[in-house]
Write a protein that holds these residues in place. Structure first.
Motif, PDB file in Angstrom:
ATOM      1  N   ALA A  77      -1.888  25.789  25.617  1.00  0.00           N
ATOM      2  CA  ALA A  77      -1.301  26.824  26.464  1.00  0.00           C
ATOM      3  C   ALA A  77      -0.702  26.219  27.730  1.00  0.00           C
ATOM      4  CB  ALA A  77      -2.357  27.867  26.818  1.00  0.00           C
ATOM      5  N   VAL A  78      -1.444  25.312  28.362  1.00  0.00           N
ATOM      6  CA  VAL A  78      -0.936  24.660  29.581  1.00  0.00           C
ATOM      7  C   VAL A  78       0.321  23.847  29.272  1.00  0.00           C
ATOM      8  CG1 VAL A  78      -1.447  22.926  31.344  1.00  0.00           C
ATOM      9  CG2 VAL A  78      -3.193  24.603  30.708  1.00  0.00           C
ATOM     10  N   SER A  79       0.316  23.138  28.149  1.00  0.00           N
ATOM     11  CA  SER A  79       1.457  22.299  27.767  1.00  0.00           C
ATOM     12  C   SER A  79       2.709  23.137  27.528  1.00  0.00           C
ATOM     13  CB  SER A  79       1.122  21.496  26.506  1.00  0.00           C
ATOM     14  OG  SER A  79       0.023  20.635  26.710  1.00  0.00           O
ATOM     15  N   VAL A  80       2.551  24.230  26.779  1.00  0.00           N
ATOM     16  CA  VAL A  80       3.695  25.095  26.479  1.00  0.00           C
ATOM     17  C   VAL A  80       4.216  25.758  27.749  1.00  0.00           C
ATOM     18  CG1 VAL A  80       4.433  27.185  25.269  1.00  0.00           C
ATOM     19  CG2 VAL A  80       2.988  25.507  24.102  1.00  0.00           C
ATOM     20  N   PHE A  81       3.314  26.255  28.578  1.00  0.00           N
ATOM     21  CA  PHE A  81       3.728  26.914  29.816  1.00  0.00           C
ATOM     22  C   PHE A  81       4.510  25.963  30.703  1.00  0.00           C
ATOM     23  CE2 PHE A  81       3.249  28.527  34.121  1.00  0.00           C
ATOM     24  CZ  PHE A  81       3.509  29.877  33.943  1.00  0.00           C
ATOM     25  N   LYS A  82       4.027  24.728  30.807  1.00  0.00           N
ATOM     26  CA  LYS A  82       4.727  23.750  31.636  1.00  0.00           C
ATOM     27  C   LYS A  82       6.111  23.427  31.075  1.00  0.00           C
ATOM     28  CE  LYS A  82       4.344  19.102  33.632  1.00  0.00           C
ATOM     29  NZ  LYS A  82       5.681  18.670  33.207  1.00  0.00           N
ATOM     30  N   ALA A  83       6.175  23.173  29.762  1.00  0.00           N
ATOM     31  CA  ALA A  83       7.437  22.763  29.145  1.00  0.00           C
ATOM     32  C   ALA A  83       8.487  23.863  29.207  1.00  0.00           C
ATOM     33  CB  ALA A  83       7.203  22.350  27.695  1.00  0.00           C
ATOM     34  N   VAL A  84       8.070  25.101  28.959  1.00  0.00           N
ATOM     35  CA  VAL A  84       9.033  26.200  28.832  1.00  0.00           C
ATOM     36  C   VAL A  84       9.301  26.901  30.152  1.00  0.00           C
ATOM     37  CG1 VAL A  84       9.479  28.420  27.705  1.00  0.00           C
ATOM     38  CG2 VAL A  84       8.426  26.554  26.418  1.00  0.00           C
ATOM     39  N   TYR A  85       8.244  27.235  30.884  1.00  0.00           N
ATOM     40  CA  TYR A  85       8.400  28.100  32.047  1.00  0.00           C
ATOM     41  C   TYR A  85       8.494  27.350  33.376  1.00  0.00           C
ATOM     42  CZ  TYR A  85       7.145  31.515  28.521  1.00  0.00           C
ATOM     43  OH  TYR A  85       7.118  32.282  27.380  1.00  0.00           O
ATOM     44  N   ILE A  86       8.071  26.098  33.393  1.00  0.00           N
ATOM     45  CA  ILE A  86       8.198  25.301  34.616  1.00  0.00           C
ATOM     46  C   ILE A  86       9.347  24.302  34.493  1.00  0.00           C
ATOM     47  CG2 ILE A  86       7.068  23.637  36.143  1.00  0.00           C
ATOM     48  CD1 ILE A  86       4.412  24.974  35.511  1.00  0.00           C
ATOM     49  N   ASP A  87       9.317  23.489  33.428  1.00  0.00           N
ATOM     50  CA  ASP A  87      10.366  22.489  33.234  1.00  0.00           C
ATOM     51  C   ASP A  87      11.637  23.083  32.629  1.00  0.00           C
ATOM     52  OD1 ASP A  87       8.494  20.714  34.159  1.00  0.00           O
ATOM     53  OD2 ASP A  87       7.923  19.975  32.167  1.00  0.00           O
ATOM     54  N   LYS A  88      11.563  24.330  32.121  1.00  0.00           N
ATOM     55  CA  LYS A  88      12.728  25.031  31.540  1.00  0.00           C
ATOM     56  C   LYS A  88      13.366  24.245  30.396  1.00  0.00           C
ATOM     57  CE  LYS A  88      12.429  28.184  34.783  1.00  0.00           C
ATOM     58  NZ  LYS A  88      11.937  29.563  34.484  1.00  0.00           N
ATOM     59  N   ARG A  89      12.543  23.625  29.558  1.00  0.00           N
ATOM     60  CA  ARG A  89      13.068  22.857  28.438  1.00  0.00           C
ATOM     61  C   ARG A  89      13.245  23.756  27.217  1.00  0.00           C
ATOM     62  NH1 ARG A  89       9.215  18.068  27.302  1.00  0.00           N
ATOM     63  NH2 ARG A  89      11.001  17.332  26.083  1.00  0.00           N
ATOM     64  N   GLU A  90      14.294  23.494  26.457  1.00  0.00           N
ATOM     65  CA  GLU A  90      14.547  24.234  25.224  1.00  0.00           C
ATOM     66  C   GLU A  90      14.163  23.343  24.046  1.00  0.00           C
ATOM     67  OE1 GLU A  90      18.509  25.682  25.065  1.00  0.00           O
ATOM     68  OE2 GLU A  90      18.308  26.939  26.862  1.00  0.00           O
ATOM     69  N   LEU A  91      13.010  23.630  23.461  1.00  0.00           N
ATOM     70  CA  LEU A  91      12.456  22.817  22.387  1.00  0.00           C
ATOM     71  C   LEU A  91      12.097  23.682  21.196  1.00  0.00           C
ATOM     72  CD1 LEU A  91       9.989  20.716  24.578  1.00  0.00           C
ATOM     73  CD2 LEU A  91      12.164  19.909  23.654  1.00  0.00           C
ATOM     74  N   LYS A  92      11.912  23.032  20.056  1.00  0.00           N
ATOM     75  CA  LYS A  92      11.422  23.730  18.872  1.00  0.00           C
ATOM     76  C   LYS A  92       9.907  23.670  18.870  1.00  0.00           C
ATOM     77  CE  LYS A  92      15.480  22.950  15.968  1.00  0.00           C
ATOM     78  NZ  LYS A  92      16.000  22.326  14.711  1.00  0.00           N
ATOM     79  N   GLY A 141       4.739  23.986  11.760  1.00  0.00           N
ATOM     80  CA  GLY A 141       5.110  22.759  11.067  1.00  0.00           C
ATOM     81  C   GLY A 141       6.281  22.050  11.702  1.00  0.00           C
ATOM     82  N   GLY A 142       6.454  20.800  11.311  1.00  0.00           N
ATOM     83  CA  GLY A 142       7.470  19.957  11.929  1.00  0.00           C
ATOM     84  C   GLY A 142       8.887  20.252  11.529  1.00  0.00           C
ATOM     85  N   SER A 143       9.102  21.086  10.514  1.00  0.00           N
ATOM     86  CA  SER A 143      10.466  21.385  10.075  1.00  0.00           C
ATOM     87  C   SER A 143      10.915  22.777  10.491  1.00  0.00           C
ATOM     88  CB  SER A 143      10.563  21.266   8.547  1.00  0.00           C
ATOM     89  OG  SER A 143       9.675  22.183   7.922  1.00  0.00           O
ATOM     90  N   SER A 144      10.157  23.428  11.370  1.00  0.00           N
ATOM     91  CA  SER A 144      10.463  24.804  11.737  1.00  0.00           C
ATOM     92  C   SER A 144      11.612  24.861  12.741  1.00  0.00           C
ATOM     93  CB  SER A 144       9.235  25.490  12.334  1.00  0.00           C
ATOM     94  OG  SER A 144       9.026  25.073  13.669  1.00  0.00           O
ATOM     95  N   ASN A 145      12.269  26.022  12.771  1.00  0.00           N
ATOM     96  CA  ASN A 145      13.315  26.285  13.754  1.00  0.00           C
ATOM     97  C   ASN A 145      12.898  27.399  14.702  1.00  0.00           C
ATOM     98  OD1 ASN A 145      15.253  24.359  12.958  1.00  0.00           O
ATOM     99  ND2 ASN A 145      15.863  25.640  11.239  1.00  0.00           N
ATOM    100  N   VAL A 146      11.587  27.544  14.874  1.00  0.00           N
ATOM    101  CA  VAL A 146      11.061  28.529  15.818  1.00  0.00           C
ATOM    102  C   VAL A 146      11.122  27.932  17.217  1.00  0.00           C
ATOM    103  CG1 VAL A 146       9.039  29.878  16.485  1.00  0.00           C
ATOM    104  CG2 VAL A 146       9.532  29.471  14.067  1.00  0.00           C
ATOM    105  N   PRO A 147      11.735  28.632  18.179  1.00  0.00           N
ATOM    106  CA  PRO A 147      11.823  28.066  19.539  1.00  0.00           C
ATOM    107  C   PRO A 147      10.457  28.023  20.218  1.00  0.00           C
ATOM    108  CG  PRO A 147      12.680  30.302  19.506  1.00  0.00           C
ATOM    109  CD  PRO A 147      12.419  29.932  18.078  1.00  0.00           C
ATOM    110  N   LEU A 148      10.226  26.975  20.977  1.00  0.00           N
ATOM    111  CA  LEU A 148       8.982  26.854  21.724  1.00  0.00           C
ATOM    112  C   LEU A 148       8.961  27.912  22.820  1.00  0.00           C
ATOM    113  CD1 LEU A 148       6.393  25.114  22.181  1.00  0.00           C
ATOM    114  CD2 LEU A 148       7.701  23.857  23.891  1.00  0.00           C
ATOM    115  N   GLY A 149       7.842  28.572  22.952  1.00  0.00           N
ATOM    116  CA  GLY A 149       7.732  29.612  23.969  1.00  0.00           C
ATOM    117  C   GLY A 149       6.653  30.600  23.632  1.00  0.00           C
ATOM    118  N   PHE A 150       7.052  31.863  23.500  1.00  0.00           N
ATOM    119  CA  PHE A 150       6.103  32.958  23.337  1.00  0.00           C
ATOM    120  C   PHE A 150       5.194  32.768  22.132  1.00  0.00           C
ATOM    121  CE2 PHE A 150       5.114  37.054  21.339  1.00  0.00           C
ATOM    122  CZ  PHE A 150       4.335  37.613  22.338  1.00  0.00           C
ATOM    123  N   VAL A 151       5.754  32.344  20.996  1.00  0.00           N
ATOM    124  CA  VAL A 151       4.952  32.237  19.771  1.00  0.00           C
ATOM    125  C   VAL A 151       3.851  31.195  19.916  1.00  0.00           C
ATOM    126  CG1 VAL A 151       4.991  31.618  17.330  1.00  0.00           C
ATOM    127  CG2 VAL A 151       6.803  33.054  18.273  1.00  0.00           C
TER     128      VAL A 151
END
Length: 248
Positions: free
Chosen positions: A201-216, A221-231
Motif C-alpha cells: 500500500a505504501v509503495s503504490v501510494f508513493k508511486a502513483v499519488y506522490i511521484d505521479k508515475r504512470e505504471l502498469k 501478473g506480469g503481462s497485465s495492462n491494468v494501470p497501477l493505482g486504485f486496484v
C-alpha cells in the motif's frame, strides 16, 4: 423470387484444414461470418503445398483469408475490424481481468457461505471473499513469476532494496490467503498479510499519488495492462483489513 432484402449474403473463406491441424482462426472466421448472417463458401487448404500456393497467388503471408463480394478482407483480425469489432491492442489499458477475478472470488465466497450456512451472505462472507481474491491474485502472478517480479520492481519499495522479495511475494500472498480461508495458523497468516499489504500500500501510494508515475500494475501478473493505482491499492488494503479483522 426473393427481393433484395431477402437475398443471402455470401462470403468465401480459405482456411487450413489438415489431418493434424485445423486453424483456430479459420474456425473463428467462419463462426464470425455466420454470426453476421453470411452463407460461407468454406474452402479448405488441406496440405502445406496448397497453403503456400494460395499465399503466393494472393500475396499474403497468413491464412485464413476472407473474400466478400470479390474483395479480400483479410485474416480474422481484419474481419473483426470489417464488422466494427476491432481487436484490443496489446498495450490497451483494461480492467477486464480484475473485474473477472473479483467477480469469481465473490461467487466462490457466496458458494462457501451457502455450503457452510445455507444462506448467501453472512459477515464471514466478506472474509472468505478477500481470502479467495488473495489466492486468485497469487495464482495470476505465479503463472509468470519472472514477468511479475520485473513489473513489481518498478514500484515496490522493499523489492527495490531486496530483489528476492519480488519472487517471494506471490507465494506469500497465496499461502496467507489459503491459511485465512481455512482459518488455521493465524499466527502466521496475519503477520504475513499485514506485512506485505502494508509495504504494498505504501509503495503504490508513493508511486502513483506522490511521484505521479504512470505504471502498469503487477497485481494480476506480469503481462497485465491494468494501470497501477486504485486496484493495486485496494488489493493491499484488503489484505491489511483481513489481517486486522482476524486480530480483532
Amino acid at each position: 423470387m426473393l427481393d433484395g432484402s431477402q437475398t443471402r449474403k455470401t462470403a468465401q473463406l480459405w482456411r487450413m484444414v489438415m489431418p493434424d491441424h485445423e486453424c483456430p482462426y479459420g474456425l473463428k472466421s467462419k463462426w464470425l461470418l455466420e454470426k453476421q448472417g453470411y452463407d460461407v463458401e468454406d474452402r479448405h487448404l488441406t496440405t502445406r503445398s496448397e497453403t503456400d500456393a494460395f499465399k503466393a497467388e494472393h500475396g499474403v503471408e497468413t491464412t485464413p483469408q476472407t473474400f466478400i463480394g470479390g474483395d479480400r478482407i483479410g485474416g480474422y483480425d481484419a474481419l473483426r475490424e470489417h464488422f466494427g469489432d476491432e481487436p484490443a491492442s496489446d498495450d490497451e489499458t483494461t480492467y477486464r481481468p480484475v473485474i473477472a477475478l473479483f467477480s469469481i472470488a465473490a461467487m466462490i465466497a457466496v458458494a462457501i457461505t451457502w455450503i457452510a450456512q445455507e444462506t448467501v451472505f453472512v459477515p464471514q462472507t466478506i472474509a472468505w471473499f478477500i481470502a479467495t481474491a488473495m489466492v486468485l491474485l497469487a495464482l495470476q502472478k505465479l503463472q509468470d513469476v519472472e514477468g511479475f517480479s520485473t513489473m513489481f520492481l518498478n514500484y515496490d519499495l522493499l523489492a527495490k532494496r531486496w530483489v528476492p522479495y519480488s519472487y517471494v511475494y506471490p507465494f506469500a500472498e497465496g499461502a496467507a490467503g489459503v491459511l485465512m480461508l481455512a482459518g488455521v495458523l493465524p499466527w502466521l497468516s496475519i503477520p504475513v498479510a499485514l506485512f506485505i499489504g502494508t509495504v504494498g500500500a505504501v509503495s503504490v501510494f508513493k508511486a502513483v499519488y506522490i511521484d505521479k508515475r504512470e505504471l502498469k500494475c503487477a497485481c494480476v501478473g506480469g503481462s497485465s495492462n491494468v494501470p497501477l493505482g486504485f486496484v493495486s491499492l485496494t488489493e493491499n488494503l484488503m489484505m491489511i483489513g483481513m489481517a486486522v479483522w482476524m486480530l480483532l
